[in-house]
Design a protein around this motif. Structure first.
Motif, mmCIF file in Angstrom:
data_model
loop_
_atom_site.group_PDB
_atom_site.id
_atom_site.type_symbol
_atom_site.label_atom_id
_atom_site.label_comp_id
_atom_site.label_asym_id
_atom_site.label_seq_id
_atom_site.Cartn_x
_atom_site.Cartn_y
_atom_site.Cartn_z
ATOM 1 N N TYR A 137 24.889 13.136 -24.781
ATOM 2 C CA TYR A 137 24.543 14.487 -23.828
ATOM 3 C C TYR A 137 25.237 14.244 -22.564
ATOM 4 C CZ TYR A 137 21.291 15.793 -27.674
ATOM 5 O OH TYR A 137 20.776 16.093 -29.003
ATOM 6 N N LYS A 138 25.474 15.487 -22.186
ATOM 7 C CA LYS A 138 25.853 15.537 -20.623
ATOM 8 C C LYS A 138 24.815 16.549 -20.169
ATOM 9 C CE LYS A 138 29.774 17.612 -19.817
ATOM 10 N NZ LYS A 138 31.248 17.977 -19.602
ATOM 11 N N ARG A 139 24.444 16.203 -19.050
ATOM 12 C CA ARG A 139 23.590 17.130 -17.946
ATOM 13 C C ARG A 139 24.492 17.632 -16.838
ATOM 14 N NH1 ARG A 139 21.511 20.601 -15.485
ATOM 15 N NH2 ARG A 139 19.205 20.703 -14.564
ATOM 16 N N GLU A 140 24.843 18.860 -16.823
ATOM 17 C CA GLU A 140 25.527 19.597 -15.835
ATOM 18 C C GLU A 140 24.657 19.911 -14.842
ATOM 19 O OE1 GLU A 140 29.484 21.236 -18.477
ATOM 20 O OE2 GLU A 140 27.939 22.301 -18.093
ATOM 21 N N LYS A 141 25.213 20.120 -13.618
ATOM 22 C CA LYS A 141 24.351 20.400 -12.613
ATOM 23 C C LYS A 141 25.141 20.959 -11.090
ATOM 24 C CE LYS A 141 20.392 18.808 -9.475
ATOM 25 N NZ LYS A 141 19.522 17.789 -9.040
ATOM 26 N N VAL A 142 24.679 22.081 -10.655
ATOM 27 C CA VAL A 142 25.403 22.811 -9.558
ATOM 28 C C VAL A 142 24.155 22.963 -8.333
ATOM 29 C CG1 VAL A 142 26.217 24.948 -8.538
ATOM 30 C CG2 VAL A 142 27.096 23.658 -10.807
ATOM 31 N N GLU A 143 24.599 22.550 -7.315
ATOM 32 C CA GLU A 143 23.630 22.314 -6.237
ATOM 33 C C GLU A 143 24.023 23.659 -5.437
ATOM 34 O OE1 GLU A 143 22.317 18.094 -5.315
ATOM 35 O OE2 GLU A 143 24.316 18.554 -4.773
ATOM 36 N N LEU A 144 23.014 24.054 -4.591
ATOM 37 C CA LEU A 144 23.229 25.011 -3.463
ATOM 38 C C LEU A 144 23.087 24.709 -2.370
ATOM 39 C CD1 LEU A 144 23.559 28.356 -2.709
ATOM 40 C CD2 LEU A 144 21.090 28.376 -2.772
ATOM 41 N N LEU A 145 24.150 24.451 -1.469
ATOM 42 C CA LEU A 145 24.152 23.745 -0.128
ATOM 43 C C LEU A 145 24.336 24.772 0.975
ATOM 44 C CD1 LEU A 145 26.929 21.076 -0.973
ATOM 45 C CD2 LEU A 145 24.246 20.996 -1.095
ATOM 46 N N LYS A 146 23.679 24.251 2.169
ATOM 47 C CA LYS A 146 23.652 25.197 3.257
ATOM 48 C C LYS A 146 24.906 25.393 4.021
ATOM 49 C CE LYS A 146 19.327 26.844 3.367
ATOM 50 N NZ LYS A 146 18.938 28.084 3.227
ATOM 51 N N GLY A 147 25.357 26.686 4.314
ATOM 52 C CA GLY A 147 26.437 26.796 5.212
ATOM 53 C C GLY A 147 26.277 26.271 6.596
ATOM 54 N N GLU A 148 27.444 25.946 7.252
ATOM 55 C CA GLU A 148 27.176 25.539 8.614
ATOM 56 C C GLU A 148 27.286 26.520 9.918
ATOM 57 O OE1 GLU A 148 30.175 22.574 9.363
ATOM 58 O OE2 GLU A 148 29.230 21.056 8.034
ATOM 59 N N LYS A 149 26.351 26.439 10.656
ATOM 60 C CA LYS A 149 26.308 27.308 11.721
ATOM 61 C C LYS A 149 27.780 27.317 12.684
ATOM 62 C CE LYS A 149 22.332 29.170 11.036
ATOM 63 N NZ LYS A 149 22.278 30.767 10.458
ATOM 64 N N SER A 150 28.216 28.366 13.318
ATOM 65 C CA SER A 150 29.157 28.333 13.985
ATOM 66 C C SER A 150 28.888 27.541 15.470
ATOM 67 C CB SER A 150 29.915 29.558 14.506
ATOM 68 O OG SER A 150 30.698 29.745 15.252
ATOM 69 N N THR A 151 29.598 26.951 15.916
ATOM 70 C CA THR A 151 29.585 26.176 17.153
ATOM 71 C C THR A 151 30.177 27.036 18.371
ATOM 72 O OG1 THR A 151 31.716 24.922 17.007
ATOM 73 C CG2 THR A 151 29.873 24.015 16.017
ATOM 74 N N ASN A 152 30.677 28.148 18.242
ATOM 75 C CA ASN A 152 31.132 28.903 19.121
ATOM 76 C C ASN A 152 31.058 30.301 18.733
ATOM 77 O OD1 ASN A 152 33.680 29.747 17.862
ATOM 78 N ND2 ASN A 152 33.963 27.546 18.197
ATOM 79 N N SER A 153 31.369 31.315 19.743
ATOM 80 C CA SER A 153 31.175 32.604 19.559
ATOM 81 C C SER A 153 32.415 33.359 19.074
ATOM 82 C CB SER A 153 30.947 33.319 20.957
ATOM 83 O OG SER A 153 31.962 33.170 21.633
ATOM 84 N N PHE A 154 33.568 32.310 18.676
ATOM 85 C CA PHE A 154 34.627 33.044 18.115
ATOM 86 C C PHE A 154 35.016 32.861 16.644
ATOM 87 C CE2 PHE A 154 35.562 31.470 22.568
ATOM 88 C CZ PHE A 154 36.045 32.634 23.094
ATOM 89 N N THR A 155 34.106 32.017 16.059
ATOM 90 C CA THR A 155 33.995 31.952 14.501
ATOM 91 C C THR A 155 32.750 32.280 14.148
ATOM 92 O OG1 THR A 155 33.433 29.737 14.744
ATOM 93 C CG2 THR A 155 35.730 30.053 14.588
ATOM 94 N N LYS A 156 32.623 32.767 12.581
ATOM 95 C CA LYS A 156 31.542 33.209 11.958
ATOM 96 C C LYS A 156 30.810 32.112 11.384
ATOM 97 C CE LYS A 156 33.118 37.895 10.784
ATOM 98 N NZ LYS A 156 33.310 38.666 9.767
ATOM 99 N N ASP A 157 29.357 32.188 11.152
ATOM 100 C CA ASP A 157 28.761 31.340 10.469
ATOM 101 C C ASP A 157 29.264 31.031 8.987
ATOM 102 O OD1 ASP A 157 27.094 30.701 12.683
ATOM 103 O OD2 ASP A 157 25.422 32.064 12.049
ATOM 104 N N ALA A 158 29.117 29.695 8.476
ATOM 105 C CA ALA A 158 29.625 29.713 7.029
ATOM 106 C C ALA A 158 28.536 30.107 6.391
ATOM 107 C CB ALA A 158 30.173 28.238 6.646
ATOM 108 N N ASN A 159 29.019 30.714 4.932
ATOM 109 C CA ASN A 159 27.640 31.122 4.110
ATOM 110 C C ASN A 159 27.202 29.911 3.404
ATOM 111 O OD1 ASN A 159 27.939 33.888 4.573
ATOM 112 N ND2 ASN A 159 29.674 34.201 3.281
ATOM 113 N N ASP A 160 26.207 29.832 2.565
ATOM 114 C CA ASP A 160 25.648 28.844 1.951
ATOM 115 C C ASP A 160 26.835 28.969 0.625
ATOM 116 O OD1 ASP A 160 23.402 28.654 3.640
ATOM 117 O OD2 ASP A 160 22.305 29.398 1.979
ATOM 118 N N TYR A 161 26.733 27.595 -0.080
ATOM 119 C CA TYR A 161 27.835 27.646 -1.187
ATOM 120 C C TYR A 161 27.285 26.877 -2.364
ATOM 121 C CZ TYR A 161 29.031 23.144 0.942
ATOM 122 O OH TYR A 161 28.874 21.872 1.589
ATOM 123 N N TYR A 162 27.803 27.028 -3.638
ATOM 124 C CA TYR A 162 27.497 26.404 -4.810
ATOM 125 C C TYR A 162 28.391 25.024 -4.819
ATOM 126 C CZ TYR A 162 24.644 30.135 -6.465
ATOM 127 O OH TYR A 162 23.785 31.137 -6.810
#
Length: 224
Positions: A137-162
C-alpha cells in the motif's frame, strides 16, 4: 456547504465552508454515499491543491455498488473522498475494506482501519499489490504549510499553501502493517525468504528500494 474550488489567475486557491446533511444520494449496500458532516472552517485563501487524483472529479468503480455512483476525488490533506451534489461538496463516509477504483488515472484506493507504528488510523491507502500473502500500500499525504509574512511594505504576505509530503509505503504481514524494507537484509527478515535468493533477485533486477515500480516487482516476487 459551498463549492471550495476557485481558479484565480491560473493558480488554484480554495475557500472552505461547511454544512451538515444526511440525505442518501446514491444506492449502496451501506452508508458510503450518505452526505457526511464537513468540519467548520474559517474562510481563507490557500494556494495549491490538496488532491492527489487531480482537482476534477473522476469516474469510479466500487464493487457491490451501483454503476451510476458519484464521481470522486481524493483529498489527501483531509484523507477524505469528496463528491459533489447540486453544487455542494461532501465527504463520503468511510467503510472498511471498500475499494475505489479510478480507471482513468489507474489508481485503487482502499478504505481501511489499520495500525502502524503503534497508532490506529481509519483512512485511505492506495492499493499497489493485492495478495493473500503480502499486500503493498501507499499512504499519500498533503500538508498545509504557513505562508511567510512580508518583510517590507512593498510586498504582500504569502498565503498558506498545500505541499505534497513524502509517500509512505506499507506492507501487510499477518494483518499487521510494516514500513517497506530499506534493503535486502530487512526484506529477507520481513518477507521471511532466503536472503541469498533475494539478493540474487535484487542484483539481477537492479531493485531500488525507494522506487515504487521496483517495490511492486519485489513484493510480487516474494508472493510467488
Amino acid at each position: 456547504m459551498k463549492k471550495i474550488l476557485l481558479i484565480l489567475l491560473g493558480c488554484s486557491v480554495y475557500i472552505v465552508d461547511a454544512q451538515v446533511g444526511n440525505e442518501n444520494v446514491s444506492y449502496s449496500p451501506g452508508t458510503f454515499f450518505m452526505r457526511a458532516n464537513r468540519p467548520t472552517t474559517k474562510e481563507y485563501v490557500i494556494e495549491g491543491s490538496p488532491y492527489t487524483t487531480g482537482d476534477k472529479f473522476n469516474k469510479v468503480i466500487i464493487k457491490g455498488f451501483s454503476k451510476d455512483v458519484q464521481d470522486l476525488r481524493y483529498n489527501a490533506y483531509e484523507d477524505e473522498m469528496e463528491f459533489k451534489k447540486d453544487d455542494e461538496l461532501f465527504y463520503t463516509n468511510k467503510e472498511d475494506n471498500v475499494k475505489i477504483q479510478f480507471p482513468d488515472i489507474g489508481k485503487i484506493y482502499e478504505s481501511l482501519t489499520y495500525t502502524y507504528d503503534g497508532k490506529t488510523k481509519s483512512g485511505y491507502l492506495v492499493l499497489l499489490v493485492d495478495s493473500p500473502k503480502f499486500s503493498l500500500y501507499k499512504r499519500e499525504k498533503v500538508e498545509l504549510l504557513k505562508g511567510e509574512k512580508s518583510t517590507n511594505s512593498f510586498t504582500k504576505d504569502a498565503n498558506d499553501y498545500y505541499a505534497k509530503d513524502k509517500d509512505l509505503y506499507l506492507i501487510t504481514k499477518d494483518k499487521k502493517f510494516f514500513k517497506f524494507p530499506k534493503n535486502s537484509a530487512d526484506a529477507a527478515e520481513v518477507f521471511s525468504v532466503d536472503k541469498k535468493e533475494l539478493d540474487s533477485f535484487v542484483k539481477f533486477n537492479k531493485i531500488n528500494f525507494s522506487k515504487e515500480p521496483d517495490m511492486i516487482k519485489l513484493v510480487e516476487f516474494v508472493n510467488k
